[in-house]
Design a protein around this motif. Structure first.
Motif, mmCIF file in Angstrom:
data_model
loop_
_atom_site.group_PDB
_atom_site.id
_atom_site.type_symbol
_atom_site.label_atom_id
_atom_site.label_comp_id
_atom_site.label_asym_id
_atom_site.label_seq_id
_atom_site.Cartn_x
_atom_site.Cartn_y
_atom_site.Cartn_z
ATOM 1 N N LEU A 1 0.844 -1.202 0.000
ATOM 2 C CA LEU A 1 0.000 0.000 0.000
ATOM 3 C C LEU A 1 0.871 1.240 0.000
ATOM 4 O O LEU A 1 1.971 1.248 0.548
ATOM 5 N N LYS A 2 0.334 2.289 -0.641
ATOM 6 C CA LYS A 2 1.052 3.555 -0.595
ATOM 7 C C LYS A 2 1.100 4.016 0.840
ATOM 8 O O LYS A 2 0.077 4.082 1.517
ATOM 9 N N ARG A 3 2.277 4.300 1.318
ATOM 10 C CA ARG A 3 2.304 4.764 2.692
ATOM 11 C C ARG A 3 3.160 6.010 2.848
ATOM 12 O O ARG A 3 4.044 6.295 2.052
ATOM 13 N N LEU A 4 2.849 6.715 3.904
ATOM 14 C CA LEU A 4 3.565 7.955 4.199
ATOM 15 C C LEU A 4 5.039 7.663 4.382
ATOM 16 O O LEU A 4 5.416 6.569 4.757
ATOM 17 N N GLU A 5 5.837 8.627 4.102
ATOM 18 C CA GLU A 5 7.281 8.586 4.320
ATOM 19 C C GLU A 5 7.980 7.679 3.308
ATOM 20 O O GLU A 5 9.187 7.627 3.277
ATOM 21 N N LYS B 1 2.168 14.446 -5.449
ATOM 22 C CA LYS B 1 1.659 13.377 -6.299
ATOM 23 C C LYS B 1 2.678 12.255 -6.383
ATOM 24 O O LYS B 1 3.881 12.481 -6.243
ATOM 25 N N SER B 2 2.175 11.064 -6.672
ATOM 26 C CA SER B 2 3.085 9.924 -6.597
ATOM 27 C C SER B 2 4.204 10.006 -7.639
ATOM 28 O O SER B 2 5.278 9.456 -7.432
ATOM 29 N N GLU B 3 3.965 10.744 -8.748
ATOM 30 C CA GLU B 3 5.035 10.859 -9.746
ATOM 31 C C GLU B 3 6.283 11.498 -9.152
ATOM 32 O O GLU B 3 7.395 11.280 -9.622
ATOM 33 N N ILE B 4 6.058 12.292 -8.123
ATOM 34 C CA ILE B 4 7.166 13.030 -7.518
ATOM 35 C C ILE B 4 7.903 12.163 -6.491
ATOM 36 O O ILE B 4 9.023 12.450 -6.098
ATOM 37 N N GLY B 5 7.243 11.065 -6.122
ATOM 38 C CA GLY B 5 7.792 10.197 -5.082
ATOM 39 C C GLY B 5 9.239 9.817 -5.307
ATOM 40 O O GLY B 5 10.037 9.782 -4.376
ATOM 41 N N ASP B 6 9.594 9.560 -6.573
ATOM 42 C CA ASP B 6 10.968 9.138 -6.857
ATOM 43 C C ASP B 6 11.981 10.194 -6.441
ATOM 44 O O ASP B 6 13.024 9.883 -5.879
ATOM 45 N N PRO C 1 -7.396 5.657 13.377
ATOM 46 C CA PRO C 1 -7.492 6.418 12.127
ATOM 47 C C PRO C 1 -6.107 6.797 11.588
ATOM 48 O O PRO C 1 -5.908 6.834 10.378
ATOM 49 N N GLU C 2 -5.159 7.030 12.485
ATOM 50 C CA GLU C 2 -3.811 7.384 12.029
ATOM 51 C C GLU C 2 -3.194 6.262 11.205
ATOM 52 O O GLU C 2 -2.416 6.512 10.282
ATOM 53 N N PHE C 3 -3.525 5.028 11.578
ATOM 54 C CA PHE C 3 -3.038 3.895 10.787
ATOM 55 C C PHE C 3 -3.554 4.002 9.355
ATOM 56 O O PHE C 3 -2.809 3.858 8.389
ATOM 57 N N LEU C 4 -4.862 4.294 9.238
ATOM 58 C CA LEU C 4 -5.454 4.430 7.902
ATOM 59 C C LEU C 4 -4.819 5.605 7.155
ATOM 60 O O LEU C 4 -4.497 5.493 5.968
ATOM 61 N N ASP C 5 -4.637 6.718 7.862
ATOM 62 C CA ASP C 5 -3.994 7.879 7.235
ATOM 63 C C ASP C 5 -2.642 7.491 6.647
ATOM 64 O O ASP C 5 -2.309 7.846 5.530
ATOM 65 N N TYR C 6 -1.892 6.766 7.466
ATOM 66 C CA TYR C 6 -0.523 6.434 7.063
ATOM 67 C C TYR C 6 -0.511 5.614 5.786
ATOM 68 O O TYR C 6 0.362 5.767 4.941
ATOM 69 N N PHE C 7 -1.489 4.736 5.663
ATOM 70 C CA PHE C 7 -1.539 3.882 4.479
ATOM 71 C C PHE C 7 -2.493 4.449 3.421
ATOM 72 O O PHE C 7 -2.940 3.728 2.540
ATOM 73 N N SER C 8 -2.788 5.731 3.543
ATOM 74 C CA SER C 8 -3.626 6.441 2.563
ATOM 75 C C SER C 8 -4.981 5.787 2.364
ATOM 76 O O SER C 8 -5.459 5.646 1.241
ATOM 77 N N LEU C 9 -5.587 5.359 3.428
ATOM 78 C CA LEU C 9 -6.907 4.750 3.334
ATOM 79 C C LEU C 9 -7.916 5.624 4.068
ATOM 80 O O LEU C 9 -7.563 6.395 4.952
ATOM 81 N N GLN C 10 -9.180 5.490 3.652
ATOM 82 C CA GLN C 10 -10.228 6.217 4.365
ATOM 83 C C GLN C 10 -10.952 5.335 5.358
ATOM 84 O O GLN C 10 -11.396 5.780 6.402
ATOM 85 N N ARG C 11 -11.129 4.067 4.965
ATOM 86 C CA ARG C 11 -11.864 3.150 5.833
ATOM 87 C C ARG C 11 -11.158 1.803 5.859
ATOM 88 O O ARG C 11 -10.409 1.461 4.938
ATOM 89 N N LEU C 12 -11.455 1.037 6.882
ATOM 90 C CA LEU C 12 -10.814 -0.271 7.014
ATOM 91 C C LEU C 12 -11.133 -1.188 5.845
ATOM 92 O O LEU C 12 -10.301 -1.976 5.415
ATOM 93 N N ASP C 13 -12.365 -1.071 5.318
ATOM 94 C CA ASP C 13 -12.726 -2.012 4.254
ATOM 95 C C ASP C 13 -12.000 -1.710 2.945
ATOM 96 O O ASP C 13 -12.160 -2.430 1.966
ATOM 97 N N GLN C 14 -11.198 -0.654 2.947
ATOM 98 C CA GLN C 14 -10.379 -0.404 1.763
ATOM 99 C C GLN C 14 -9.066 -1.176 1.792
ATOM 100 O O GLN C 14 -8.297 -1.128 0.828
#
Lengths: 288, 215
Positions: free
Chosen positions: A157-161, B71-76, B152-165
């Motif tokens: 999954l995409k994750r922070l940091e 944006k993810s393109e910038i991730g690199d 919720p911070e766990f979901l934030d970290y993995f860019s999720l809104q809800r657990l079922d995602q």
């Protein structure tokens, strides 16, 4: 990350040879029990590397799954004898390398041996519901594998940091200074006086222990018994006293008994306990 | 207040905030100064999204609210910049976290039953310190073990809104066919059908699917 290709042999010595990790010409794949390529015997993996490799197993289930999956064995019909042998080989290797072996690994070895021995026993016709001895193990392996796969997905999954980076602007220069209240010297002195007052209260709050001497209590008890034939055991206790007082009384009674100054008599079970003085000037009439 | 101004305010607030902000919270912050409606705020956020289409930042919604991220393109590029700061998590930690995420609420015992090893204290500490996992109660059995769940911070970290995602948990397989095999079982038939070759029983080559050494 490149994984080392290792071959574990059954020799007593650690005798490990390897292919270079880059040479991926279907090395040592075992299809239907046939190994496809010959192992080059000229390369050697230092024990340290092997240690790193063995260290990566996340417990006995992980190791077992690895052994099963890499040989393409059917997990639902695990050849238990073989897997047990291989598993024990790894355990021994870990021991030789002085890896700290968690108890769980040994427990699993014992479990495998138990399953293996159960498999050797003939099946009783009468026992209808006898389950395959491997069933529980297989169930656990499958369950563990589910979560192991889930964790791999979680890792993707995409994750922070790592994949996602939050943008921000500096705003601390805008932060309003916290206004501190003014305090006059007098207020400060007043509150200090309060503190001193309270401190004083603490010094006077010394609780004096009531000196409760067992010896003294012994005397009191004998006193009470002096002009009486006997007393009810409970009468010796002053319920007004705190727990310590009662304990001291009890200790005193025990001490008096030890010194043969009193006698405790109970005529029937759960009956009244009588306490009787055995003083020399008070001749004993009754023998018990 | 006109829409343009509101949009700029929201942008600045989100950029200045270290945490994602929900529409409610944005609303509360802004209405403390000027009167706005929640729908104004949401449409301003939509406008911002459109604005960012041609930029390399974006607004995303995660469990705790909205945040502005690259944006993810910038991730690199960013990965190079942050290389030494990117935290890596062990397989043990990820497995433990997955079990808590998919099976919550769980006790340490539940985790141990699945993983077959005792739960490491340092992993649980990391998970709670990162605020991904919290104790949500104690199971009413002897010992009153703590039950863990994700935050919720766990979901934030993995860019999720809800657990079922979360990605689906692999399907449960039951060892059903095992009982059928019982009849064939006899002493000595376990030198494995089809796998009797020496190399299998003697050696075990470690070339496939080896656990990663450090991740």
């Amino acid at each position: 990350m490149d994984k080392p290709d290792l071959k574990l042999l059954q020799n007593e010595d650690i005798d490990v040879h390897t292919n270079q990790p880059q040479q991926v010409e279907m090395p040592f794949a075992i299809v239907e029990g046939e190994s496809l390529t010959e192992l080059p015997r000229d390369l050697y993996i230092p024990p340290v590397a092997l240690k790193v490799f063995l260290d990566t197993f996340e417990g006995p289930l992980d190791l077992l799954l690895y052994l099963i999956r890499k040989q393409n064995l059917n997990i639902l019909d695990v050849p238990i004898a073989d897997i047990t042998d291989q598993y024990v080989n790894y355990i021994n290797l870990m021991k030789e390398l002085e890896l700290e072996l968690a108890g769980e690994y040994l427990l699993m070895a014992a479990m495998l041996a138990e399953i293996k021995s159960k498999m050797l026993l003939p099946l009783f016709e009468e026992v209808e519901d006898e389950e395959d001895p491997r069933a529980e193990l297989v169930r656990r392996l499958l369950e563990y594998e589910r979560y192991r796969k889930a964790s791999e997905e979680l890792n993707k999954l995409k994750r922070l940091e790592r994949d996602v980076f939050i943008t921000g602007v500096e705003s601390s220069h805008l932060a309003q200074p916290i206004e501190l209240p003014d305090i006059s010297l007098q207020e400060l002195l007043l509150s200090f006086q309060e503190v001193l007052k309270r401190a004083e209260m603490f010094t006077t709050l010394h609780v004096l222990k009531e000196p409760l001497s067992v010896r003294e209590r012994m005397t009191t008890i004998l006193e009470k018994l002096k002009n009486k034939d006997f007393l009810d055991f409970t009468e010796l206790f002053d319920l007004e006293e705190q727990k310590t007082g009662l304990v001291v009384t009890f200790l005193a009674i025990l001490e008096l008994m030890k010194e043969f100054l009193i006698e405790i008599v109970q005529t029937k079970a759960y009956g009244i306990i009588h306490v009787k003085a055995l003083l020399s000037d008070n001749e004993t009439n009754t023998e018990h | 207040m006109n829409g343009e101004k509101l949009k700029n305010i929201i942008e600045a607030i989100l950029l200045a905030s270290y945490e994602p902000l929900s529409a409610d919270k944005l609303h509360r912050i802004i209405t403390s100064k000027v009167n706005t409606s929640k729908s104004d705020i949401l449409s301003a956020i939509d406008d911002l999204k459109t604005d960012y289409e041609n930029k390399d930042i974006e607004i995303t919604k995660v469990a705790s609210g909205f945040r502005i991220q690259a944006k993810s393109e910038i991730g690199d590029y960013l990965n190079i910049m942050f290389a030494e700061r990117t935290p890596r998590y062990s397989r043990a930690l990820l497995e433990t976290l997955s079990i808590i995420a998919y099976r919550q609420p769980v006790t340490r015992g539940d985790i141990e039953a699945i993983r077959g090893v005792s739960v490491s204290t340092s992993i649980m500490r990391t998970l709670t310190e990162r605020n991904w996992v919290r104790i949500i109660g104690y199971r009413d059995v002897p010992g009153k073990p703590a039950m863990f769940a994700t935050t919720p911070e766990f979901l934030d970290y993995f860019s999720l809104q809800r657990l079922d995602q979360l990605p689906d948990l692999p399907e449960k397989k039951e060892p059903l066919d095992l009982d059928l095999e019982l009849d064939d079982r006899s002493v000595g038939n376990q030198d494995l059908s089809g796998n009797g070759s020496e190399s299998v029983s003697v050696g075990a080559d470690l070339d496939m699917e080896a656990p990663t050494i450090q991740d």
